[in-house]
Scaffold this motif. Structure first.
Motif, PDB file in Angstrom:
ATOM      1  N   GLU A   1       0.799  -1.225   0.000  1.00 55.80           N
ATOM      2  CA  GLU A   1       0.000   0.000   0.000  1.00 55.80           C
ATOM      3  C   GLU A   1       0.831   1.273   0.000  1.00 55.80           C
ATOM      4  O   GLU A   1       1.922   1.320   0.537  1.00 55.80           O
ATOM      5  CB  GLU A   1      -0.954   0.012   1.192  1.00 55.80           C
ATOM      6  CG  GLU A   1      -0.265   0.028   2.539  1.00 55.80           C
ATOM      7  CD  GLU A   1      -1.221  -0.058   3.723  1.00 55.80           C
ATOM      8  OE1 GLU A   1      -2.446  -0.166   3.524  1.00 55.80           O
ATOM      9  OE2 GLU A   1      -0.720  -0.001   4.859  1.00 55.80           O
TER      10      GLU A   1
ATOM     11  N   THR B   1      -0.167   4.868   1.426  1.00 54.06           N
ATOM     12  CA  THR B   1      -1.232   5.289   2.335  1.00 54.06           C
ATOM     13  C   THR B   1      -0.874   6.549   3.103  1.00 54.06           C
ATOM     14  O   THR B   1       0.296   6.836   3.329  1.00 54.06           O
ATOM     15  CB  THR B   1      -1.537   4.152   3.341  1.00 54.06           C
ATOM     16  OG1 THR B   1      -2.587   4.563   4.210  1.00 54.06           O
ATOM     17  CG2 THR B   1      -0.314   3.767   4.150  1.00 54.06           C
TER      18      THR B   1
ATOM     19  N   LEU C   1       2.355   3.992   9.545  1.00 61.57           N
ATOM     20  CA  LEU C   1       2.796   2.636   9.256  1.00 61.57           C
ATOM     21  C   LEU C   1       3.180   1.908  10.535  1.00 61.57           C
ATOM     22  O   LEU C   1       3.549   2.534  11.533  1.00 61.57           O
ATOM     23  CB  LEU C   1       3.989   2.665   8.304  1.00 61.57           C
ATOM     24  CG  LEU C   1       3.775   3.397   6.975  1.00 61.57           C
ATOM     25  CD1 LEU C   1       5.030   3.314   6.122  1.00 61.57           C
ATOM     26  CD2 LEU C   1       2.569   2.843   6.234  1.00 61.57           C
TER      27      LEU C   1
ATOM     28  N   ASN D   1       0.383   2.561  -6.415  1.00 63.31           N
ATOM     29  CA  ASN D   1       0.022   1.248  -5.872  1.00 63.31           C
ATOM     30  C   ASN D   1       0.291   0.126  -6.863  1.00 63.31           C
ATOM     31  O   ASN D   1       0.769  -0.942  -6.477  1.00 63.31           O
ATOM     32  CB  ASN D   1      -1.442   1.221  -5.419  1.00 63.31           C
ATOM     33  CG  ASN D   1      -1.617   1.763  -4.017  1.00 63.31           C
ATOM     34  OD1 ASN D   1      -0.942   1.338  -3.092  1.00 63.31           O
ATOM     35  ND2 ASN D   1      -2.513   2.710  -3.863  1.00 63.31           N
TER      36      ASN D   1
ATOM     37  N   SER E   1       4.925  -0.952   2.425  1.00 64.54           N
ATOM     38  CA  SER E   1       4.051   0.220   2.436  1.00 64.54           C
ATOM     39  C   SER E   1       4.904   1.476   2.395  1.00 64.54           C
ATOM     40  O   SER E   1       5.976   1.529   3.005  1.00 64.54           O
ATOM     41  CB  SER E   1       3.196   0.268   3.702  1.00 64.54           C
ATOM     42  OG  SER E   1       2.360  -0.853   3.789  1.00 64.54           O
TER      43      SER E   1
END
Length: 138
Positions: free
Chosen positions: A6, A8, A12, A57, A79
């Motif tokens: 991801e 985001t 994290l 992504n 991520s």
């Protein structure tokens, strides 16, 4: 191969990545945690802002597929955070599991190198003197 890939705005978690690659067949898990540091190039950094291209992504998923195909790799999770981050925040977390440590070490290093080279994410550094600088921008 992975359940955690991801880009985001959410904070994290290293533990979340470790759990995402936890497999009974794996005797090793190697994790990289990239933190926002307080300096760059001899200048004091106050904060960062990461901005991602809409394809980020899918690029991340391609990289994970490549790393997952490496010999001995059992699972991969990665991520990258976007938005405003302060000193000490996690910007990138990568985890790889494998039966043996050498494979896990090599794979997580390659994962981080590919993310840094190919992920379309740009960084705005805000320095303590008020100056700003874009890094890795087109």
């Amino acid at each position: 191969m992975s359940s955690l890939i991801e880009v985001t705005e959410e904070p994290l978690s290293v533990e979340r990545h470790r759990l995402a690659v936890d497999r009974a067949s794996s005797g090793a898990c190697s994790i990289f945690a990239g933190l926002v540091r307080d300096h760059d190039g001899g200048r004091s950094v106050q904060e960062l802002e990461y901005v991602a291209h809409p394809t980020a992504n899918s690029v991340l998923a391609e990289i994970v597929a490549e790393i997952g195909a490496m010999p001995g790799v059992t699972a991969v999770a990665v991520s990258h955070r976007v938005g405003r981050l302060v000193i000490g925040d996690l910007a990138l977390v990568a985890a790889v599991s494998s039966p043996h440590r050498a494979e896990a070490f090599a794979a997580v290093e390659e994962l981080v190198e590919r993310v840094k080279a190919r992920l379309p994410v740009w960084k705005l550094q805000v320095f303590t003197d008020g100056a700003e600088e874009w890094v890795n921008s087109p």
